[in-house]
Design a protein around this motif. Structure first.
Motif, PDB file in Angstrom:
ATOM      1  N   LEU A  58      14.330  29.543   4.097  1.00 48.30           N
ATOM      2  CA  LEU A  58      14.362  28.948   5.441  1.00 48.30           C
ATOM      3  C   LEU A  58      14.845  27.505   5.403  1.00 48.30           C
ATOM      4  O   LEU A  58      15.281  26.967   6.412  1.00 48.30           O
ATOM      5  N   LEU A  63      10.294  31.574   2.569  1.00 40.28           N
ATOM      6  CA  LEU A  63      10.014  30.192   2.982  1.00 40.28           C
ATOM      7  C   LEU A  63      10.992  29.230   2.330  1.00 40.28           C
ATOM      8  O   LEU A  63      11.401  28.231   2.934  1.00 40.28           O
ATOM      9  N   TYR A  96      12.177  19.861   7.061  1.00 41.00           N
ATOM     10  CA  TYR A  96      11.932  20.066   8.494  1.00 41.00           C
ATOM     11  C   TYR A  96      11.901  18.756   9.257  1.00 41.00           C
ATOM     12  O   TYR A  96      12.243  18.707  10.436  1.00 41.00           O
ATOM     13  N   ILE A  97      11.478  17.682   8.565  1.00 38.38           N
ATOM     14  CA  ILE A  97      11.541  16.377   9.213  1.00 38.38           C
ATOM     15  C   ILE A  97      13.007  15.971   9.401  1.00 38.38           C
ATOM     16  O   ILE A  97      13.406  15.477  10.459  1.00 38.38           O
ATOM     17  N   ILE A 118       7.741  19.601   3.454  1.00 36.77           N
ATOM     18  CA  ILE A 118       8.143  19.514   4.854  1.00 36.77           C
ATOM     19  C   ILE A 118       9.289  18.532   5.074  1.00 36.77           C
ATOM     20  O   ILE A 118       9.757  18.390   6.201  1.00 36.77           O
ATOM     21  N   ASN A 125       3.786  17.122  -2.576  1.00 37.73           N
ATOM     22  CA  ASN A 125       3.313  17.862  -1.431  1.00 37.73           C
ATOM     23  C   ASN A 125       4.199  17.627  -0.216  1.00 37.73           C
ATOM     24  O   ASN A 125       4.511  18.521   0.562  1.00 37.73           O
ATOM     25  N   PHE A 126       4.603  16.371  -0.067  1.00 40.02           N
ATOM     26  CA  PHE A 126       5.394  15.978   1.099  1.00 40.02           C
ATOM     27  C   PHE A 126       6.772  16.620   1.061  1.00 40.02           C
ATOM     28  O   PHE A 126       7.384  16.848   2.097  1.00 40.02           O
ATOM     29  N   TRP A 183       1.132  21.696   8.008  1.00 41.87           N
ATOM     30  CA  TRP A 183       1.120  20.799   6.844  1.00 41.87           C
ATOM     31  C   TRP A 183       0.241  19.586   7.128  1.00 41.87           C
ATOM     32  O   TRP A 183      -0.559  19.172   6.293  1.00 41.87           O
ATOM     33  N   ILE A 221       5.593  21.725  10.252  1.00 39.64           N
ATOM     34  CA  ILE A 221       5.054  20.375  10.098  1.00 39.64           C
ATOM     35  C   ILE A 221       3.582  20.323  10.523  1.00 39.64           C
ATOM     36  O   ILE A 221       2.750  19.728   9.838  1.00 39.64           O
TER      37      ILE A 221
END
Lengths: 292, 351
Positions: free
Chosen positions: A224, A221, A269-270, A266, A262-263, B142, B139
């Protein structure tokens, strides 16, 4: 400001790791037009090779490193020879699916060999201790990774400019048919490319193992996150992969610091989605013109 | 396409019929009767496999339309199923929606989610699109886990109430079978019909060359997003049924590897084929159960593998099967089925 600097430096360093993984993907894409979705598993496999040499056979660190990298190169050759060479000429989905299937095969094999839990390295693989510059602390593993990714980048640059095989690879990246017509053995170029990519992936794996340990669940992960780096820089550009990796690392760390840890998971990916929406060819990628 | 000897179309209705000959009709009716009598014939474990196959078929049909017919690769099918499952969960738990209302609502909401993540497909394709859907695969879970963990339960399990129609509760494997399998048959019929309409032909044109398709007057914007909507709609329906089937949903059932498995089912069955989606799903899911049954035996033969055999053998065998199909039979089981059929049509004088 201190917080910002600390996370910024961390981001640059972690970015080096992503950049290394990204360089492997770009190499394969340039030469063979295959996007390697199995990069996470290759990273893990290289790391596990080194772990086994250290733990099972009690080899010294330098020998373990050498053996792990050699093993990774062999795995790279085998992947190309046994699966992807047979898929030349098939539609793009076949290549994507083949690397995804490979990732599942490796996942199964690694679960057999090393089990599902996260394994830390038994000895200290990376020399040195954390460097403290002013109020910014730099971990030695990350420093090494960062400089190593720069070294790999420079070495590849020399390899592509000076060496026959490197020039063959560049010619193959330009056009398979033209390369064949001037006598380049395109198939062996594919093999060498996969070998180098697996070598680079194994380096990433060893650094990850030294830093946080290796596990079949978490490690792929992390690897990736090289994908956003690749797309940020542009699929065809190795410089782009380096810059992309560092930028993704910085943005991930800063969003972790200022929005929430936590953010940060991702954020890459954003970034990926935004790049795809607004500039799909990336910073240095080639804008393809399609004709019917 | 070969027809059995002596089958001629005399009217247009005959010409467009999906089920043509008396033999087709009789095998269809016999097959459906057999299928619906299965709950009386098989035991719990295999019945739950049948339900899983039924749910997977619905999802794979959606993916088959998007990937097999429209040529847009999606690595986010499991995440879209998660949207469907959690929508059903939230609607049923907090708003007390009845089953027959929650199911279509989940489908539509998932469809809209699919459109949002399908937007990049207007500019990109191939690897790039696989990336965009990969982003969705990370996403969406999550968001489900982190935005309102008080509602969705976060990483914990969300317990979903039983589905009811009137006073009939779908509260056992036998009963839910009569919900899942008719839905799977209905979806198969809808997809089989859809691919031969104007929309289906537009999808195929986009797959073969999207620029040429646009030059011929097919609106890429409309049809690509429509394909994403249909794909995610079926994923949502499948996810919703999953929620009512398990009656407890957890984000761990909708991971990246699950998305890869759904894509694998499309590949094994055969791209761009409706029966292929069914063959592929049945094949992979049955194989998976077989592997799960073999794993304990492997553990007794090689004791050191006892702990990991079940978890490791599944992905290993699945990956190998996909590679074998990609290399030796890229057109999938559906093609093999056609070959077998045409062989027996001409048998014993096949020359």
């Amino acid at each position: 400001m201190e917080l910002f600097l600390q996370f910024f430096v961390n981001g640059v360093m972690v970015g080096g790791l992503y950049a290394l993984a990204a360089i492997g993907i770009v190499l394969i894409y340039k030469a063979t037009r295959v996007f390697n979705f199995a990069v996470g598993e290759l990273v893990l496999l290289g790391g596990f090779f080194c772990w086994s040499c250290l733990t099972w056979f009690k080899f010294p660190v330098w020998l373990s490193l050498l053996l792990a990298l050699a093993g990774a190169i062999i795995i790279g050759f085998l992947i190309e020879r046994l699966t992807l060479r047979k898929l030349i000429g098939q539609p793009i989905l076949a290549a994507i699916m083949a690397t995804l299937a490979l990732s599942q095969v490796f996942r199964g094999l690694m679960l057999f060999a090393w089990g599902p839990s996260t394994l830390p390295y038994p000895t200290k693989v990376i020399p040195g201790s954390p460097l403290v510059a002013g109020f910014v602390v730099m971990s030695n593993e990350l420093l090494w990774t960062f400089f190593l990714s720069i070294i790999v980048f420079l070495a590849l640059g020399v390899f592509f400019k000076r060496y026959r095989m490197g020039m063959f690879m560049r010619a193959t990246a330009e056009s398979h048919q033209t390369a064949r017509s001037i006598g380049i053995d395109v198939k062996s170029v594919f093999g060498v490319t996969w070998g180098i990519a697996a070598f680079v992936a194994a380096l990433v794996g060893i650094f990850m193992g030294a830093r946080v340990g290796l596990g079949v669940g978490p490690t792929p992960l992390i690897a990736l996150k090289a994908f956003p780096a690749v797309l940020f820089g542009g699929l065809e550009s190795i410089t782009g992969a380096l810059i992309g990796g560092i930028v993704v690392g910085i943005l991930e760390n800063l969003s972790g610091a200022y929005i929430s840890p936590n953010f940060a998971e991702i954020t890459p990916y954003i970034i990926l989605l935004l790049i795809l929406l607004f500039r799909p060819e990336g910073l240095f990628g080639l804008k393809r013109i399609e004709r019917i | 396409m070969y027809r059995p000897c002596g089958t001629f179309d005399e009217t247009y209705i005959q010409d467009i019929a999906i089920i043509r000959t008396p033999m087709h009709w009789s095998s269809l009716i016999a097959g459906i009767i057999l299928l619906f009598s299965l709950p009386f014939l098989v035991s719990g474990k295999y019945l739950s496999l049948l339900n899983l196959i039924g749910i997977s078929i619905i999802s794979v049909h959606g993916l088959s339309i998007l990937t097999g017919y429209t040529g847009q690769i999606s690595l986010g099918q499991a995440a879209f199923m998660a949207v469907g499952a959690y929508t059903t969960g939230l609607l049923a738990v907090y708003l007390k929606f009845p089953f027959w209302l929650a199911l279509p609502c989940s489908g539509v909401i998932t469809g809209i989610t699919g459109i949002i993540f399908g937007l990049p497909s207007l500019r990109i394709k191939g690897f790039y699109l696989a990336m965009a859907t990969l982003a969705a695969q990370f996403i969406i879970p999550w968001l489900i886990v982190n935005v309102r963990p008080d509602l969705t339960g976060g990483t914990d399990t969300l317990v979903v109430p039983t589905a009811h129609i009137g006073s009939f509760a779908f509260n056992s494997q036998e009963r839910i079978f009569y919900l899942v399998v008719p839905m799977a048959i209905l979806v198969t019929f809808l997809v089989r019909s859809l691919v031969r309409t104007r929309i289906g032909r537009a999808f195929t044109a986009i797959r073969d060359n999207d620029l040429a398709a646009e030059a011929m007057g097919i609106s890429l914007f409309r049809y690509k997003l429509l394909a994403f909507f249909i794909c995610s709609f079926y994923a949502g329906i499948a996810g919703s049924l999953w929620a009512y089937w398990m009656r407890a949903i957890n984000i761990d059932y909708f991971l990246l590897s699950d998305s890869i498995w759904y894509l694998g089912m499309v590949i094994v069955g055969g791209m761009g084929s409706v029966p292929g989606a069914v063959f592929g799903t049945v094949f992979i899911r049955t194989l998976d159960l077989l592997v799960k049954n073999i794993a304990p035996w492997l553990g007794t033969v090689v004791p050191s593998l006892a702990g990991v055999a079940a978890a490791a053998l599944g992905p290993f065998v699945f990956g190998l099967i996909i590679l074998v199909f990609l290399i030796f039979e890229p057109r999938g089981l559906a093609h093999r089925w056609e070959v077998i059929k045409s062989y027996f049509r001409l048998w014993p004088f096949s020359y």
